[in-house]
Scaffold this motif. Structure first.
Motif, PDB file in Angstrom:
ATOM      1  N   HIS A  91       0.864  -1.185   0.000  1.00 48.81           N
ATOM      2  CA  HIS A  91       0.000   0.000   0.000  1.00 48.81           C
ATOM      3  C   HIS A  91       0.898   1.231   0.000  1.00 48.81           C
ATOM      4  N   ALA A  92       1.050   1.860  -1.162  1.00 49.63           N
ATOM      5  CA  ALA A  92       2.046   2.918  -1.336  1.00 49.63           C
ATOM      6  C   ALA A  92       1.805   4.123  -0.445  1.00 49.63           C
ATOM      7  N   GLY A  93       0.541   4.446  -0.150  1.00 49.88           N
ATOM      8  CA  GLY A  93       0.236   5.631   0.636  1.00 49.88           C
ATOM      9  C   GLY A  93       0.360   5.437   2.129  1.00 49.88           C
ATOM     10  N   LEU A  94       0.561   4.200   2.571  1.00 48.11           N
ATOM     11  CA  LEU A  94       0.703   3.911   3.993  1.00 48.11           C
ATOM     12  C   LEU A  94       2.178   3.760   4.356  1.00 48.11           C
ATOM     13  N   THR A  95       2.483   3.917   5.625  1.00 49.26           N
ATOM     14  CA  THR A  95       3.858   3.731   6.065  1.00 49.26           C
ATOM     15  C   THR A  95       4.218   2.244   6.053  1.00 49.26           C
ATOM     16  N   ASP A  98       2.504   0.666   8.920  1.00 47.27           N
ATOM     17  CA  ASP A  98       1.083   0.430   8.641  1.00 47.27           C
ATOM     18  C   ASP A  98       0.898  -0.804   7.764  1.00 47.27           C
ATOM     19  N   ASN A  99       1.755  -0.954   6.760  1.00 48.36           N
ATOM     20  CA  ASN A  99       1.682  -2.129   5.889  1.00 48.36           C
ATOM     21  C   ASN A  99       1.873  -3.413   6.690  1.00 48.36           C
ATOM     22  N   ARG A 125       8.478   5.521   7.139  1.00 53.75           N
ATOM     23  CA  ARG A 125       8.443   5.989   5.749  1.00 53.75           C
ATOM     24  C   ARG A 125       7.210   5.466   5.026  1.00 53.75           C
ATOM     25  N   ARG A 126       6.698   6.265   4.081  1.00 54.16           N
ATOM     26  CA  ARG A 126       5.614   5.768   3.233  1.00 54.16           C
ATOM     27  C   ARG A 126       6.177   4.742   2.261  1.00 54.16           C
ATOM     28  N   ALA A 127       5.422   3.666   2.062  1.00 47.37           N
ATOM     29  CA  ALA A 127       5.916   2.562   1.242  1.00 47.37           C
ATOM     30  C   ALA A 127       6.193   2.993  -0.190  1.00 47.37           C
ATOM     31  N   THR A 129       7.619   5.548  -1.219  1.00 48.21           N
ATOM     32  CA  THR A 129       8.897   6.254  -1.367  1.00 48.21           C
ATOM     33  C   THR A 129      10.089   5.293  -1.322  1.00 48.21           C
ATOM     34  N   GLN A 135      10.634  -2.247  -1.511  1.00 44.60           N
ATOM     35  CA  GLN A 135       9.214  -2.582  -1.603  1.00 44.60           C
ATOM     36  C   GLN A 135       9.001  -4.092  -1.686  1.00 44.60           C
TER      37      GLN A 135
END
Length: 219
Positions: A91-95, A98-99, A125-127, A129, A135
């Motif tokens: 989930h790119a918008g989550l840290t 959070d993932n 960090r957000r995933a 980035t 990733q």
């Protein structure tokens, strides 16, 4: 060694093109299985057919003796299937934290962070980035945390450095002691014992154990 899941006479079509031509393959329980082939061979489609993210035009998917051909992907997930696709696996918008929390609601990330210590400083960090290799580490970590009985991964080491890729297969080999692990790869992971299904142009041209496969040509 019992069979966890299998494709029987599986055919998959994308519009007028048929990607799988009556494929038969069996995935043993508690073992590492490699779907091997070049781009366009059908290995990714076979993985998606097992996961239920593409529909069969003909044939069956049998999981633990039950026909799940018509069972949607989200219900297969509830039964213990985890899919790590080759793209958009996090989930790119989550840290990063959070993932990991989505995969382990009890917030115990020990397995993930022990497996990939490089993720620890990246937790806030957000995933989206992260680098491609980072990733992939996060995506594999999420699979390790889920406790799934069937884990499907499409090119899990893509973008990783050789040492990290080797570490990843160590983690997957460990996971395969408790779950059926299936990876789609272009090359056989070196030094690994696995069940191999080699696909070419939508057909299985070799099925057997990795030592039989040798240098890449079925014997």
């Amino acid at each position: 060694m019992g069979v966890e899941i299998e494709l029987s006479g599986a055919r998959v079509r994308y519009g007028p093109l048929e990607a799988l031509h009556g494929v038969d393959l069996a995935v043993p329980a508690r073992a590492l299985t490699v779907l091997l082939g070049r781009n366009g061979s059908g290995r990714t489609t076979a993985l998606r057919a097992l996961a239920g993210t593409v529909a069969l035009a003909a044939g069956r998917v049998v999981w633990q003796g039950a026909d799940v051909t018509r069972l949607p992907a989200h219900l297969r997930a509830r039964r213990g299937l985890c899919l790590v696709p080759d793209t958009r696996a996090v989930h790119a918008g989550l840290t990063v934290a959070d993932n990991l929390e989505l995969a382990a609601p009890d917030a115990d990330f020990t397995v993930a962070l022990d497996g990939y210590p490089r993720l620890r400083p990246l937790l806030p960090r957000r995933a989206g980035t992260l680098s491609g290799g980072e990733q992939r580490m996060l995506a594999v970590s999420r699979a390790l945390l889920r406790g799934a009985r069937l884990v499907l991964l499409d090119e899990p080491t893509q973008g990783m450095s050789p040492p990290v890729a080797d570490r990843t297969y160590d983690l997957l080999a460990e996971l395969a002691r408790e779950a059926a692990v299936v990876v789609a790869e272009q090359r056989l992971p070196p030094g690994r014992t696995a069940i191999v299904h080699h696909l070419r142009r939508g057909r299985v041209v070799f099925s057997g154990e990795s030592p039989e496969f040798g240098d890449g040509s079925p014997r």
